[in-house]
Motif scaffolding. Structure first.
Motif, PDB file in Angstrom:
ATOM      1  N   ILE A   6       0.835  -1.197   0.000  1.00 12.18           N
ATOM      2  CA  ILE A   6       0.000   0.000   0.000  1.00 12.18           C
ATOM      3  C   ILE A   6       0.872   1.249   0.000  1.00 12.18           C
ATOM      4  O   ILE A   6       1.995   1.253   0.515  1.00 12.18           O
ATOM      5  N   ARG A  52      -2.534  -9.133   3.877  1.00 12.45           N
ATOM      6  CA  ARG A  52      -3.637  -8.181   3.979  1.00 12.45           C
ATOM      7  C   ARG A  52      -4.136  -8.004   5.407  1.00 12.45           C
ATOM      8  O   ARG A  52      -4.455  -6.886   5.825  1.00 12.45           O
ATOM      9  N   GLU A  53      -4.213  -9.083   6.175  1.00  9.89           N
ATOM     10  CA  GLU A  53      -4.752  -8.970   7.528  1.00  9.89           C
ATOM     11  C   GLU A  53      -3.931  -7.987   8.364  1.00  9.89           C
ATOM     12  O   GLU A  53      -4.485  -7.201   9.151  1.00  9.89           O
ATOM     13  N   ILE A  55      -1.975  -5.503   7.203  1.00 12.87           N
ATOM     14  CA  ILE A  55      -2.159  -4.161   6.663  1.00 12.87           C
ATOM     15  C   ILE A  55      -3.498  -3.584   7.119  1.00 12.87           C
ATOM     16  O   ILE A  55      -3.585  -2.422   7.550  1.00 12.87           O
ATOM     17  N   ASP A  56      -4.547  -4.384   7.033  1.00  9.86           N
ATOM     18  CA  ASP A  56      -5.867  -3.907   7.454  1.00  9.86           C
ATOM     19  C   ASP A  56      -5.864  -3.526   8.930  1.00  9.86           C
ATOM     20  O   ASP A  56      -6.476  -2.514   9.326  1.00  9.86           O
ATOM     21  N   ALA A  57      -5.176  -4.319   9.750  1.00  6.13           N
ATOM     22  CA  ALA A  57      -5.117  -4.022  11.180  1.00  6.13           C
ATOM     23  C   ALA A  57      -4.380  -2.706  11.428  1.00  6.13           C
ATOM     24  O   ALA A  57      -4.796  -1.900  12.275  1.00  6.13           O
ATOM     25  N   MET A  59      -4.072  -0.138   9.291  1.00  2.00           N
ATOM     26  CA  MET A  59      -4.864   0.992   8.810  1.00  2.00           C
ATOM     27  C   MET A  59      -6.043   1.273   9.734  1.00  2.00           C
ATOM     28  O   MET A  59      -6.416   2.442   9.943  1.00  2.00           O
ATOM     29  N   GLU A  60      -6.628   0.250  10.325  1.00  2.00           N
ATOM     30  CA  GLU A  60      -7.698   0.470  11.303  1.00  2.00           C
ATOM     31  C   GLU A  60      -7.152   1.223  12.512  1.00  2.00           C
ATOM     32  O   GLU A  60      -7.790   2.156  13.029  1.00  2.00           O
ATOM     33  N   ARG A  63      -6.397   4.921  11.456  1.00  2.00           N
ATOM     34  CA  ARG A  63      -7.594   5.743  11.271  1.00  2.00           C
ATOM     35  C   ARG A  63      -8.311   6.037  12.582  1.00  2.00           C
ATOM     36  O   ARG A  63      -9.204   6.900  12.610  1.00  2.00           O
ATOM     37  N   GLN A  72      -7.284   6.844   2.710  1.00  2.00           N
ATOM     38  CA  GLN A  72      -7.360   5.751   1.761  1.00  2.00           C
ATOM     39  C   GLN A  72      -5.980   5.422   1.207  1.00  2.00           C
ATOM     40  O   GLN A  72      -5.113   6.296   1.097  1.00  2.00           O
ATOM     41  N   GLU A  75      -3.416   0.190  -3.640  1.00  2.00           N
ATOM     42  CA  GLU A  75      -3.001  -1.181  -3.380  1.00  2.00           C
ATOM     43  C   GLU A  75      -2.408  -1.838  -4.624  1.00  2.00           C
ATOM     44  O   GLU A  75      -2.807  -1.548  -5.744  1.00  2.00           O
TER      45      GLU A  75
END
Length: 258
Positions: A6, A52-53, A55-57, A59-60, A63, A72, A75
């Motif tokens: 990202i 991904r898991e 990265i998502d964690a 970014m959460e 934010r 945003q 990707e």
């Protein structure tokens, strides 16, 4: 391809940089992320890679700070992590221009999305019939990998060279619609404001840069690949790692650019 890469940035005032650096570095290490984050008084610029898991964690978590809410990321995927380590660096600017009066947080220049730019290039003019001039704000080692072939490329070695060369070449852009572009949006956002600041009219930035253009319309009107600031070297218009020759800033101190 199991690794998510990202890139993201935001121009926002930050006044707690040392403490923020430590919190971000700890969170990245906890999630086994690799990449680079730049922090400066004007904002954040990041490139990260992991499954991904993770990265998502991250970014959460990011934010949850209201300064980065809704941020945003662009990707792309790869088989391997294209970074050797995790760095969080403090800088004077997240993208160095050395024009302190240019403050994107205070208001962006108008943006054109990928579909609109493609339509303008398809038809040979903007929706008001004006000629469109594309301005590549990247450095020579990047434009050598790929670019819009009709774009103005000043063959610069550093982003800081661009203001002076554009200011002395203003007649090229008179009565035309100008679209500045870069890898992921950060340079063209800042430079579009510079062009407005010196009195140039009908200036747009390409929303999300080349990477967003690839994501939304593929390689239409593009020639070659897109240089990226990691060990992949470049991505193709499908956002897959490309076999383009890998280049790098000569000094090792050039900004990474979202």
């Amino acid at each position: 391809m199991s690794i998510l890469n990202i890139s993201a940035y935001r121009f926002v005032s930050l006044d707690d940089l040392p403490a923020l650096r430590e919190r971000m570095l700890a969170q990245c290490h906890a999630l086994a992320l690799k990449g680079t984050i730049l922090l400066a008084p004007e904002g954040i610029n990041l490139f990260l890679a992991a499954p991904r898991e993770a990265i998502d964690a991250f970014m959460e978590w990011l934010r949850s700070d209201t300064r980065f809410a809704g941020m945003q990321a662009k990707e792309s995927l790869s088989d391997d992590v294209p970074f050797k380590r995790m760095r969080v660096r403090l800088k004077k600017e997240i993208i160095t221009l050395r024009h302190p009066t240019i403050r994107p947080e205070g208001g962006r220049a108008p943006a054109v999305d990928a579909a609109t730019l493609k339509r303008w290039l398809d038809q040979g003019h903007d929706d008001e019939g004006r000629d469109v001039v594309l301005l590549d704000t990247r450095n020579t080692y990047e434009t050598d990998v790929g670019m819009f072939p009709q774009a103005v490329d000043y063959r610069i070695a550093s982003f800081t060279e661009l203001p002076s060369v554009v200011a002395t070449d203003r007649s090229r852009y008179a009565e035309k619609t100008i679209v500045s572009y870069c890898t992921g949006g950060i340079r063209c956002e800042k430079f579009a404001l510079y062009m407005q600041d010196i009195g140039m009219e009908r200036v747009f930035q390409l929303e999300g840069g080349i990477l967003k253009y690839f994501e939304e319309v593929g390689g239409a009107h593009w020639q070659g690949d897109c240089f990226v600031f990691d060990e992949r070297g470049a991505v193709d218009p499908a956002l897959s790692p490309a076999p383009s020759p890998q280049s790098s800033p000569q000094s090792g101190e050039e900004d990474i650019c979202a």
